[in-house]
Design a protein around this motif. Structure first.
Motif, PDB file in Angstrom:
ATOM      1  N   VAL A  34       0.760  -1.293   0.233  1.00 10.60           N
ATOM      2  CA  VAL A  34      -0.058   0.068   0.054  1.00 10.60           C
ATOM      3  C   VAL A  34       1.078   1.242  -0.100  1.00 10.60           C
ATOM      4  CG1 VAL A  34      -1.555  -1.035   1.219  1.00 10.60           C
ATOM      5  CG2 VAL A  34      -0.005   0.393   2.613  1.00 10.60           C
ATOM      6  N   VAL A  35       0.172   2.327  -0.418  1.00  8.81           N
ATOM      7  CA  VAL A  35       0.770   3.540  -0.039  1.00  8.81           C
ATOM      8  C   VAL A  35       0.170   4.564   0.625  1.00  8.81           C
ATOM      9  CG1 VAL A  35       1.098   5.976  -1.207  1.00  8.81           C
ATOM     10  CG2 VAL A  35       2.316   3.906  -2.270  1.00  8.81           C
ATOM     11  N   TYR A  36       0.721   5.120   1.770  1.00  2.82           N
ATOM     12  CA  TYR A  36      -0.342   5.957   2.774  1.00  2.82           C
ATOM     13  C   TYR A  36       0.052   7.510   2.172  1.00  2.82           C
ATOM     14  CZ  TYR A  36      -1.388   2.541   6.128  1.00  2.82           C
ATOM     15  OH  TYR A  36      -2.328   1.550   6.793  1.00  2.82           O
ATOM     16  N   VAL A  37      -0.841   8.262   2.003  1.00  4.03           N
ATOM     17  CA  VAL A  37      -0.795   9.556   1.470  1.00  4.03           C
ATOM     18  C   VAL A  37      -1.123  10.552   2.851  1.00  4.03           C
ATOM     19  CG1 VAL A  37      -1.161  11.244  -0.014  1.00  4.03           C
ATOM     20  CG2 VAL A  37      -1.249   8.940  -0.827  1.00  4.03           C
ATOM     21  N   SER A  38      -0.271  11.140   3.533  1.00  2.00           N
ATOM     22  CA  SER A  38      -0.702  11.743   4.460  1.00  2.00           C
ATOM     23  C   SER A  38      -1.349  12.961   4.218  1.00  2.00           C
ATOM     24  CB  SER A  38       0.757  12.252   5.365  1.00  2.00           C
ATOM     25  OG  SER A  38       1.420  13.200   4.694  1.00  2.00           O
ATOM     26  N   VAL A  44       4.075   7.147   1.382  1.00  2.00           N
ATOM     27  CA  VAL A  44       5.240   6.218   2.001  1.00  2.00           C
ATOM     28  C   VAL A  44       4.631   4.819   1.694  1.00  2.00           C
ATOM     29  CG1 VAL A  44       6.344   5.323   4.169  1.00  2.00           C
ATOM     30  CG2 VAL A  44       5.699   7.483   3.927  1.00  2.00           C
ATOM     31  N   PHE A  45       5.510   3.747   1.206  1.00  2.00           N
ATOM     32  CA  PHE A  45       5.122   2.590   0.900  1.00  2.00           C
ATOM     33  C   PHE A  45       4.942   1.602   2.216  1.00  2.00           C
ATOM     34  CE2 PHE A  45       7.301   3.289  -3.346  1.00  2.00           C
ATOM     35  CZ  PHE A  45       6.190   2.922  -3.980  1.00  2.00           C
ATOM     36  N   TYR A  46       4.072   0.957   2.200  1.00  2.00           N
ATOM     37  CA  TYR A  46       3.904  -0.090   3.390  1.00  2.00           C
ATOM     38  C   TYR A  46       3.564  -1.346   2.996  1.00  2.00           C
ATOM     39  CZ  TYR A  46       4.200   3.423   7.370  1.00  2.00           C
ATOM     40  OH  TYR A  46       4.575   4.286   8.067  1.00  2.00           O
ATOM     41  N   ARG A  59       6.743  -0.668   7.615  1.00  2.00           N
ATOM     42  CA  ARG A  59       7.176   0.584   6.732  1.00  2.00           C
ATOM     43  C   ARG A  59       8.123   0.128   5.627  1.00  2.00           C
ATOM     44  NH1 ARG A  59      10.516   5.176   6.498  1.00  2.00           N
ATOM     45  NH2 ARG A  59       9.439   7.111   5.860  1.00  2.00           N
ATOM     46  N   ILE A  60       8.098   0.351   4.514  1.00  2.00           N
ATOM     47  CA  ILE A  60       9.133   0.022   3.395  1.00  2.00           C
ATOM     48  C   ILE A  60       9.912   1.151   3.093  1.00  2.00           C
ATOM     49  CG2 ILE A  60       9.376  -0.756   0.963  1.00  2.00           C
ATOM     50  CD1 ILE A  60       7.112  -2.546   1.392  1.00  2.00           C
ATOM     51  N   GLY A  61       9.123   2.329   2.803  1.00  2.98           N
ATOM     52  CA  GLY A  61      10.067   3.693   2.502  1.00  2.98           C
ATOM     53  C   GLY A  61       9.358   4.615   1.814  1.00  2.98           C
ATOM     54  N   GLU A  62       9.937   5.831   1.573  1.00  2.00           N
ATOM     55  CA  GLU A  62       9.074   6.914   1.090  1.00  2.00           C
ATOM     56  C   GLU A  62       9.104   6.761  -0.607  1.00  2.00           C
ATOM     57  OE1 GLU A  62      11.156  10.492   1.943  1.00  2.00           O
ATOM     58  OE2 GLU A  62      11.349  10.007   4.112  1.00  2.00           O
ATOM     59  N   VAL A  63       8.101   7.177  -1.238  1.00  2.00           N
ATOM     60  CA  VAL A  63       7.679   6.871  -2.802  1.00  2.00           C
ATOM     61  C   VAL A  63       8.727   7.690  -3.356  1.00  2.00           C
ATOM     62  CG1 VAL A  63       6.398   7.590  -4.323  1.00  2.00           C
ATOM     63  CG2 VAL A  63       5.229   6.444  -2.262  1.00  2.00           C
ATOM     64  N   ALA A  71       9.795  -1.769  -3.816  1.00  4.12           N
ATOM     65  CA  ALA A  71       8.818  -1.648  -2.912  1.00  4.12           C
ATOM     66  C   ALA A  71       8.001  -3.159  -3.073  1.00  4.12           C
ATOM     67  CB  ALA A  71       7.842  -0.792  -3.145  1.00  4.12           C
ATOM     68  N   ARG A  72       7.797  -3.459  -4.401  1.00  8.15           N
ATOM     69  CA  ARG A  72       6.980  -4.913  -4.647  1.00  8.15           C
ATOM     70  C   ARG A  72       7.746  -5.947  -4.004  1.00  8.15           C
ATOM     71  NH1 ARG A  72       4.592  -3.045 -10.531  1.00  8.15           N
ATOM     72  NH2 ARG A  72       2.487  -2.202  -9.778  1.00  8.15           N
ATOM     73  N   ALA A  73       9.075  -5.939  -4.293  1.00 13.08           N
ATOM     74  CA  ALA A  73      10.047  -7.044  -4.156  1.00 13.08           C
ATOM     75  C   ALA A  73      10.060  -7.083  -2.337  1.00 13.08           C
ATOM     76  CB  ALA A  73      11.375  -6.837  -4.521  1.00 13.08           C
TER      77      ALA A  73
END
Length: 402
Positions: A34-38, A44-46, A59-63, A71-73
């Motif tokens: 998923v991507v969270y948009v604040s 940010v990818f999660y 948490r994976i990291g910022e887009v 992010a997919r991997a």
């Protein structure tokens, strides 16, 4: 229904924030990604996956810094690890709890810059000046008593305002770690009471100005001298003047345009430059050129960062006490009010969003009040036909009446 899209650079760039809440968007190709948009627009990818009946957000990291392929991997690996009996979220929480405060602060500043936070440079300065005692400590070791003692010490050494700003900074950094990095910690700065602050009303007074300008004339550091003068003559906020750039200045039109990214309220401000301010800037342009920062300096910021020592030299020479750099902004507004300028006009030049903010400065202006008192008293005496009020009521010695 959950919101789903095929993650592409164009699609992620087009995602708009929702007012007041975090937006969650799932990837159509990779399960759990998923991507969270604040609300501020950061993305940010999660990886979301249920572990032991509880949905874990990993948490994976910022887009802006992590590719969609990476992010997919990462999401696929996390899901596989969970299927094999591991709990990556808990492992990360434990590992991050052993981070030092310095490492967490570095993560926080990186995220703050990505969000466009305007006070990051000032926060870094306060960290260097006051938070080195926490820097090397592991997060799990930092207790409320450590923060409380630090807050009291800064209040004693540097003043209650500085202490309160530092307490708020420590609280924000820990909240970031808890909410964004999934730290299994309580916030050691939470619940500590701020020092009571009083509204400050210090300004430069007319009788102080000759000494102040004499001290400025004797200042050998031209950058400090010009910085102080521009601060006084524009009423600009400290951070805005320090980071002033030549591409924000138009000497032809006599304006300084503070971009929305630097403005406190998030809206661009156009500040008219007085003739005196223009003369100072023209002198600097002739001496240094018109590229980059108006007040350049060493270090990562690239501009003047800490004018405190120069400011203290000026005050010592002038014999002036209890005057801060921010008081220059208040001083300009007060002299404008003394000169009869309307609050609406003053507020527009200072970048205030409401007249109520500017009205705070109005109470500092004594001359209009004095003038009004003189006119009122004169009208009363004129109506009464009195020319010498001291002789209106004879005073008997030794007696007084309330």
């Amino acid at each position: 229904m959950p919101e789903k899209i095929n993650f592409t650079k164009t699609a992620l760039l087009a995602l708009e924030p929702l007012p007041g809440k975090r937006r969650r968007v799932y990837d159509e190709k990779q399960k759990g990604l998923v991507v969270y948009v604040s609300p501020t627009g950061s993305k940010v990818f999660y990886c979301l996956k249920k572990v032991d009946g509880k949905v874990e957000e990993i948490r994976i990291g910022e887009v802006a810094t992590v590719t969609i392929e990476t992010a997919r991997a990462q999401a696929a690996k996390i899901i596989n690890d969970i299927a094999a009996g591991a709990n990556p979220a808990e492992q990360r929480r434990r590992k991050r709890a052993e981070m030092t405060f310095a490492q967490l602060f570095a993560e926080w500043t990186r995220e703050a810059r990505a969000r466009g936070k305007r006070s990051v440079a000032n926060d870094e300065r306060n960290y260097r000046l006051h938070l080195q005692g926490l820097a090397k400590r592991k997060l799990s070791e930092i207790q409320r008593q450590h923060v409380r003692v630090l807050h009291q010490k800064i209040g004693k050494d540097s003043g209650i305002y500085a202490a309160n700003r530092l307490l708020a900074l420590v609280r924000a950094v820990f909240n970031f770690g808890i909410k964004e990095l999934d730290l299994s910690l309580s916030n050691p700065a939470a619940g500590i009471r701020m020092h009571r602050e009083e509204s400050r009303d210090r300004r430069l007074h007319a009788d102080e100005l000759p000494r102040f300008f004499e001290a400025l004339a004797e200042e050998e550091n031209v950058d400090i001298r010009d910085y102080v003068l521009i601060s006084l003559l524009t009423g600009g906020r400290r951070s805005n003047v320090l980071s002033m750039r030549w591409d924000e200045i138009s000497l032809e039109r006599g304006t300084w345009r503070i971009p929305s990214s630097k403005a406190k309220a998030g809206e661009a401000i156009e500040v008219p430059l007085s003739t005196a301010a223009q003369e100072i800037l023209r002198s600097r342009a002739s001496a240094n050129g018109t590229q980059g920062f108006v007040f350049p300096g060493p270090g990562r910021a690239g501009h003047l960062v800490e004018p405190r020592k120069g400011w203290e030299r000026i005050l010592r020479r002038a014999g002036i006490e209890d005057l801060r750099l921010h008081d220059l902004r208040r001083s300009l507004a007060s002299f404008q009010i003394d000169a009869g300028v309307s609050l609406a006009v003053i507020g527009k030049g200072l970048g205030h969003q409401s007249q109520a903010t500017t009205a705070v400065y109005a109470r500092l202006a004594q001359e209009p009040v004095r003038d009004a008192m003189e006119k009122g008293a004169a009208a009363i005496l004129a109506a009464a036909g009195v020319t010498n009020p001291a002789k209106v009521v004879p005073i008997k010695k030794g007696k007084c009446s309330a």
